[in-house]
Write a protein that holds these residues in place. Structure first.
Motif, PDB file in Angstrom:
ATOM      1  N   ALA A  67       0.847  -1.198   0.000  1.00 20.85           N
ATOM      2  CA  ALA A  67       0.000   0.000   0.000  1.00 20.85           C
ATOM      3  C   ALA A  67       0.878   1.243   0.000  1.00 20.85           C
ATOM      4  O   ALA A  67       2.023   1.213   0.461  1.00 20.85           O
ATOM      5  CB  ALA A  67      -0.912   0.007   1.216  1.00 20.85           C
ATOM      6  N   VAL A  68       0.306   2.330  -0.521  1.00 18.68           N
ATOM      7  CA  VAL A  68       0.981   3.619  -0.557  1.00 18.68           C
ATOM      8  C   VAL A  68       0.059   4.638   0.106  1.00 18.68           C
ATOM      9  O   VAL A  68      -1.136   4.684  -0.180  1.00 18.68           O
ATOM     10  CB  VAL A  68       1.269   4.071  -2.006  1.00 18.68           C
ATOM     11  N   ILE A  69       0.628   5.460   0.980  1.00 18.76           N
ATOM     12  CA  ILE A  69      -0.113   6.560   1.603  1.00 18.76           C
ATOM     13  C   ILE A  69       0.553   7.856   1.170  1.00 18.76           C
ATOM     14  O   ILE A  69       1.781   7.981   1.244  1.00 18.76           O
ATOM     15  CB  ILE A  69      -0.096   6.457   3.139  1.00 18.76           C
ATOM     16  N   THR A  70      -0.230   8.813   0.705  1.00 17.74           N
ATOM     17  CA  THR A  70       0.296  10.130   0.361  1.00 17.74           C
ATOM     18  C   THR A  70      -0.514  11.183   1.097  1.00 17.74           C
ATOM     19  O   THR A  70      -1.687  10.972   1.411  1.00 17.74           O
ATOM     20  CB  THR A  70       0.224  10.404  -1.158  1.00 17.74           C
ATOM     21  N   TYR A  71       0.119  12.312   1.384  1.00 21.16           N
ATOM     22  CA  TYR A  71      -0.549  13.382   2.117  1.00 21.16           C
ATOM     23  C   TYR A  71       0.331  14.624   2.147  1.00 21.16           C
ATOM     24  O   TYR A  71       1.499  14.599   1.751  1.00 21.16           O
ATOM     25  CB  TYR A  71      -0.868  12.955   3.558  1.00 21.16           C
ATOM     26  N   ARG A  72      -0.238  15.699   2.660  1.00 14.74           N
ATOM     27  CA  ARG A  72       0.504  16.916   2.981  1.00 14.74           C
ATOM     28  C   ARG A  72       0.698  16.909   4.492  1.00 14.74           C
ATOM     29  O   ARG A  72      -0.229  16.577   5.241  1.00 14.74           O
ATOM     30  CB  ARG A  72      -0.273  18.155   2.546  1.00 14.74           C
ATOM     31  N   VAL A  73       1.882  17.271   4.936  1.00 19.87           N
ATOM     32  CA  VAL A  73       2.164  17.323   6.372  1.00 19.87           C
ATOM     33  C   VAL A  73       2.761  18.692   6.699  1.00 19.87           C
ATOM     34  O   VAL A  73       3.628  19.192   5.984  1.00 19.87           O
ATOM     35  CB  VAL A  73       3.093  16.161   6.823  1.00 19.87           C
ATOM     36  N   GLU A  74       2.236  19.296   7.740  1.00 15.17           N
ATOM     37  CA  GLU A  74       2.708  20.608   8.207  1.00 15.17           C
ATOM     38  C   GLU A  74       3.659  20.376   9.374  1.00 15.17           C
ATOM     39  O   GLU A  74       3.252  20.347  10.536  1.00 15.17           O
ATOM     40  CB  GLU A  74       1.526  21.484   8.631  1.00 15.17           C
ATOM     41  N   VAL A  75       4.932  20.194   9.069  1.00 15.18           N
ATOM     42  CA  VAL A  75       5.926  19.877  10.094  1.00 15.18           C
ATOM     43  C   VAL A  75       6.388  21.154  10.781  1.00 15.18           C
ATOM     44  O   VAL A  75       6.796  22.107  10.121  1.00 15.18           O
ATOM     45  CB  VAL A  75       7.138  19.140   9.473  1.00 15.18           C
ATOM     46  N   THR A  76       6.328  21.154  12.110  1.00 12.57           N
ATOM     47  CA  THR A  76       6.906  22.222  12.917  1.00 12.57           C
ATOM     48  C   THR A  76       8.059  21.604  13.698  1.00 12.57           C
ATOM     49  O   THR A  76       7.884  20.632  14.432  1.00 12.57           O
ATOM     50  CB  THR A  76       5.880  22.816  13.897  1.00 12.57           C
ATOM     51  N   VAL A  77       9.259  22.167  13.510  1.00 10.12           N
ATOM     52  CA  VAL A  77      10.493  21.634  14.092  1.00 10.12           C
ATOM     53  C   VAL A  77      11.077  22.672  15.039  1.00 10.12           C
ATOM     54  O   VAL A  77      10.966  23.883  14.800  1.00 10.12           O
ATOM     55  CB  VAL A  77      11.520  21.321  12.974  1.00 10.12           C
ATOM     56  N   LEU A  78      11.736  22.212  16.093  1.00 12.99           N
ATOM     57  CA  LEU A  78      12.463  23.102  16.993  1.00 12.99           C
ATOM     58  C   LEU A  78      13.915  23.149  16.531  1.00 12.99           C
ATOM     59  O   LEU A  78      14.634  22.149  16.620  1.00 12.99           O
ATOM     60  CB  LEU A  78      12.367  22.598  18.429  1.00 12.99           C
TER      61      LEU A  78
END
Length: 121
Positions: free
Chosen positions: A77-88
């Motif tokens: 299976a393949v999952i695709t998406y947009r992710v809003e990463v917040t990093v310190l």
């Protein structure tokens, strides 16, 4: 639970483990030959697990939208998406919105990550 529901839950758990610096979670859920591709290059499992465990630039938030799951067959299976990463980074929050995809394989009886890709926007 459907395969789609299971995979989305596992994807949630991967991001949570990343935020928490839980390398042991990745050690279990990545196949031995797993690879990740990002702006940092191509990373194999041997490099990914200790990098996540070290958690030098912790991910604080990783909400996903526009998730799509493609069940290729009963084992892939393949999952695709947009992710809003917040990093310190250096004590400051930085935003890294990205598109991501994860390829999952289930030939061992449990779903495992084969490949993950992140493209920063």
């Amino acid at each position: 639970m459907t395969a789609t529901e299971t995979l989305l839950e596992l994807e949630d758990q991967l991001w949570r483990a990343n935020r928490e610096g839980d390398g042991s979670f990745y050690a279990h859920w990545l196949r031995e030959d797993a690879l990740a591709v990002s702006k940092y290059g191509i990373i194999d499992k041997a490099a990914a697990v200790p990098g996540i465990q070290a958690n030098h630039s912790p991910y604080l938030r990783t909400p996903r939208t526009d998730e799509k799951v493609i069940i290729v067959d009963e084992n892939t299976a393949v999952i695709t998406y947009r992710v809003e990463v917040t990093v310190l980074l250096d004590g400051q929050e930085a935003q890294f919105p990205s598109y991501a995809s994860t390829v999952w394989n289930n030939t061992s009886g449990d779903w495992r990550v084969v490949f993950h890709q992140q493209t920063a926007l």
